[in-house]
Design an enzyme around this catalytic site. Structure first.
Site, PDB file in Angstrom:
ATOM      1  N   ARG A 110       0.880  -1.185   0.000  1.00 12.19           N
ATOM      2  CA  ARG A 110       0.000   0.000   0.000  1.00 12.19           C
ATOM      3  C   ARG A 110       0.908   1.224   0.000  1.00 12.19           C
ATOM      4  O   ARG A 110       1.780   1.365   0.869  1.00 12.19           O
ATOM      5  CB  ARG A 110      -0.896   0.013   1.242  1.00 12.19           C
ATOM      6  CG  ARG A 110      -1.541   1.366   1.471  1.00 12.19           C
ATOM      7  CD  ARG A 110      -2.618   1.355   2.522  1.00 12.19           C
ATOM      8  NE  ARG A 110      -3.800   0.677   2.029  1.00 12.19           N
ATOM      9  CZ  ARG A 110      -5.012   0.774   2.611  1.00 12.19           C
ATOM     10  NH1 ARG A 110      -5.179   1.509   3.687  1.00 12.19           N
ATOM     11  NH2 ARG A 110      -6.043   0.133   2.100  1.00 12.19           N
ATOM     12  N   HIS A 137      -7.738   1.098  -6.130  1.00  9.73           N
ATOM     13  CA  HIS A 137      -7.876   0.203  -4.972  1.00  9.73           C
ATOM     14  C   HIS A 137      -8.589  -1.075  -5.431  1.00  9.73           C
ATOM     15  O   HIS A 137      -9.716  -1.367  -5.030  1.00  9.73           O
ATOM     16  CB  HIS A 137      -8.670   0.914  -3.876  1.00  9.73           C
ATOM     17  CG  HIS A 137      -8.546   0.300  -2.516  1.00  9.73           C
ATOM     18  ND1 HIS A 137      -7.757  -0.805  -2.249  1.00  9.73           N
ATOM     19  CD2 HIS A 137      -9.111   0.636  -1.315  1.00  9.73           C
ATOM     20  CE1 HIS A 137      -7.850  -1.108  -0.961  1.00  9.73           C
ATOM     21  NE2 HIS A 137      -8.666  -0.254  -0.374  1.00  9.73           N
ATOM     22  N   GLN A 140     -10.181  -3.661  -2.901  1.00  7.33           N
ATOM     23  CA  GLN A 140     -11.449  -3.222  -2.317  1.00  7.33           C
ATOM     24  C   GLN A 140     -12.607  -3.531  -3.262  1.00  7.33           C
ATOM     25  O   GLN A 140     -13.670  -4.006  -2.842  1.00  7.33           O
ATOM     26  CB  GLN A 140     -11.403  -1.703  -2.057  1.00  7.33           C
ATOM     27  CG  GLN A 140     -12.711  -1.144  -1.514  1.00  7.33           C
ATOM     28  CD  GLN A 140     -13.038  -1.683  -0.132  1.00  7.33           C
ATOM     29  OE1 GLN A 140     -12.197  -1.661   0.753  1.00  7.33           O
ATOM     30  NE2 GLN A 140     -14.246  -2.193   0.069  1.00  7.33           N
ATOM     31  N   ASP A 225     -17.317   7.315  -0.397  1.00  7.17           N
ATOM     32  CA  ASP A 225     -16.046   7.127   0.311  1.00  7.17           C
ATOM     33  C   ASP A 225     -15.709   8.461   0.978  1.00  7.17           C
ATOM     34  O   ASP A 225     -16.342   9.489   0.678  1.00  7.17           O
ATOM     35  CB  ASP A 225     -14.961   6.701  -0.700  1.00  7.17           C
ATOM     36  CG  ASP A 225     -13.609   6.392  -0.055  1.00  7.17           C
ATOM     37  OD1 ASP A 225     -13.558   6.190   1.172  1.00  7.17           O
ATOM     38  OD2 ASP A 225     -12.598   6.372  -0.795  1.00  7.17           O
ATOM     39  N   CYS A 264     -16.232   1.675   1.481  1.00  7.54           N
ATOM     40  CA  CYS A 264     -15.048   0.859   1.748  1.00  7.54           C
ATOM     41  C   CYS A 264     -14.570   0.960   3.193  1.00  7.54           C
ATOM     42  O   CYS A 264     -13.872   0.072   3.680  1.00  7.54           O
ATOM     43  CB  CYS A 264     -13.924   1.236   0.782  1.00  7.54           C
ATOM     44  SG  CYS A 264     -13.301   2.921   1.000  1.00  7.54           S
ATOM     45  N   ARG A 292     -13.550  -8.442   2.361  1.00 11.92           N
ATOM     46  CA  ARG A 292     -12.148  -8.166   2.018  1.00 11.92           C
ATOM     47  C   ARG A 292     -11.324  -9.437   2.205  1.00 11.92           C
ATOM     48  O   ARG A 292     -10.474  -9.770   1.382  1.00 11.92           O
ATOM     49  CB  ARG A 292     -11.573  -7.032   2.900  1.00 11.92           C
ATOM     50  CG  ARG A 292     -12.089  -5.639   2.599  1.00 11.92           C
ATOM     51  CD  ARG A 292     -11.719  -5.147   1.199  1.00 11.92           C
ATOM     52  NE  ARG A 292     -10.287  -5.154   0.960  1.00 11.92           N
ATOM     53  CZ  ARG A 292      -9.451  -4.167   1.294  1.00 11.92           C
ATOM     54  NH1 ARG A 292      -9.906  -3.084   1.889  1.00 11.92           N
ATOM     55  NH2 ARG A 292      -8.161  -4.249   1.006  1.00 11.92           N
TER      56      ARG A 292
END
Ligand code: CP
Ligand code: NVA
Length: 308
Positions: A110, A137, A140, A225, A264, A292
């Protein structure tokens, strides 16, 4: 050219790869219902494999879900914050990639600049997985697709509404729309829209509007988000511009009856979403977060050529 499978964006797996991962995740999730979380799956398909996880940004879900994913597949992990590695003191991404490839069987990273995951993949001799960059992402969105399918909705023909910032998570939803044949309408304020190129690449599957009501009208799934992503400065002007894009009960009422709400996480109740929505009956956020883990297991198996 190598035959190592990297998962830097959804397109790396393609339509068939994503479909195979979703099917695998559903099967494996069902097969271990009620089991203790740390017990490996019966076939332990990645026994003996070690996953290196490198974090240049904070994380709860990505950190724990990847750690648990490799354990449930029979392997183990080494989880590192870049600040405690030589990477944090200027050792190059390329050198780090070569070093980690000598010790570990896969790398999840990440970071901020997407070019860093590309550099990691270019120099690693093991699979590299994008655990979030400023640009995308994909892990996700694998969990989001899994949650949508699990809720009984078919992906082709689905209408997904996005409200708020034109950020990394939206970029991966737009990429998924093209691959899995659903439509995305993103309502974003002026100055915070996604890159035009990403919308063009979606070949008609995505469009950007200014009016949040237009985006949610008839939507099957509504997604938002945080307004301020990691690494971005907290700016009052941005928060003010975003306010009309808060997912409220009034906006949800314009979507299809029973439309799903996804986020998320981490969430900011009273900013991008009203508490009544995120904590209400249409919200699938807890399944989404748990997924996830199940999605990441499928991503790992895809990287090792076991599926797709
Ligand atoms: N959604 C997500 O990636 O969460 P974390 O930042 O906690 O990993
Ligand atoms: N857009 C958010 C997602 C966090 C999981 C960020 O980049 O901070």
């Amino acid at each position: 050219m190598t035959d190592v499978r990297h998962f830097l964006n959804l397109a790396d797996a393609g339509t068939d790869g994503i479909a195979a991962m979703l099917a695998d995740a559903l099967d494996r999730k069902a097969a271990r219902t009620g089991w203790p979380k740390g017990r490996p799956d019966a076939d332990a398909p990645l026994a003996g494999h070690v996953l290196a996880c490198v974090f240049e940004k904070n994380s709860t879900r990505t950190r724990v879900s990847f750690d648990m994913a490799i354990r449930q597949l029979g392997g183990s992990s080494i989880v590192m914050d870049a600040g405690q590695m030589q990477l944090g003191r200027g050792e190059t991404v390329a050198d780090t990639a070569r070093i980690l490839s000598g010790y570990c069987d896969a790398i999840m990273i990440r970071t901020d600049d997407h070019a860093k995951v590309e550099e990691m993949a270019a120099y690693a001799s093991v699979p590299v997985i994008n655990g979030l960059t400023d640009a995308s992402h994909p892990c996700q969105i694998m969990a989001d697709l899994l949650t949508i399918v699990e809720s009984g909705r078919a992906l082709p023909g689905l209408k997904v509404a996005w409200l708020g910032d034109g950020n990394n998570v939206l970029a991966s939803i737009v990429e998924a729309a093209t691959l899995m044949q659903f439509d995305v309408v993103a309502a974003c304020p002026q100055g915070f829209q996604p890159e035009e190129e990403a919308i063009t690449r979606a070949s008609g599957r995505a469009r950007v509007v200014a009016d949040p009501r237009e985006a949610v009208e008839g939507a099957d799934v509504v997604v938002t988000d945080t307004w301020i992503s990691m690494g971005q400065a907290q700016a009052d002007t941005k928060l003010r511009a975003m306010l009309p894009y808060q997912v409220t009960l009034a906006l949800m009422a314009l979507a299809r009856p029973g439309a799903a709400f996804l986020h998320c996480l981490p969430a900011h109740r009273g900013e991008e979403v009203a508490a009544e929505v995120i904590d209400g009956p249409q919200s699938l956020i807890w399944a989404e977060a748990e997924n996830r883990l199940h999605a990441q297991k499928a991503v790992l198996r895809w990287c090792f050529g076991q599926i797709g």
